[in-house]
Design a protein around this motif. Structure first.
Motif: not given
Length: 83
Positions: A23-24, A27, A30-31
């Motif tokens: 998940e990290a 994220d 995606e950023n």
């Protein structure tokens, strides 16, 4: 052009640890954080973590099938029967 050194990253200790790390990574990607090389390394690690999670889930599913004698049951209908 020299290759970047590769290092072996350890396998996660649990499914939950792998999922948190995955998940990290998602994220961060995606950023748009990180350079190309870092993004490629993160993507590679994500693939490793995904495989780890799939293997753990497959093993859990196999165990459930064994416990249920190969017959998967709908938990919702069983809960309703207990009332």
């Amino acid at each position: 052009m020299a290759k970047a050194p590769t290092r072996s990253t350890p396998a996660p200790e649990s499914f939950e640890d792998a999922l948190k790390e995955l998940e990290a990574i998602v994220d961060a990607m995606e950023n748009g954080d990180g350079a190309l090389e870092a993004s490629l390394a993160a993507y590679q690690r994500g693939v490793e973590l995904l495989k780890f999670c799939q293997d753990k889930l497959g093993a859990a599913e196999q165990k459930v099938r064994m416990l249920e004698n190969g017959e998967l049951r709908d938990f919702a209908s069983q809960a309703g029967e207990a009332d």
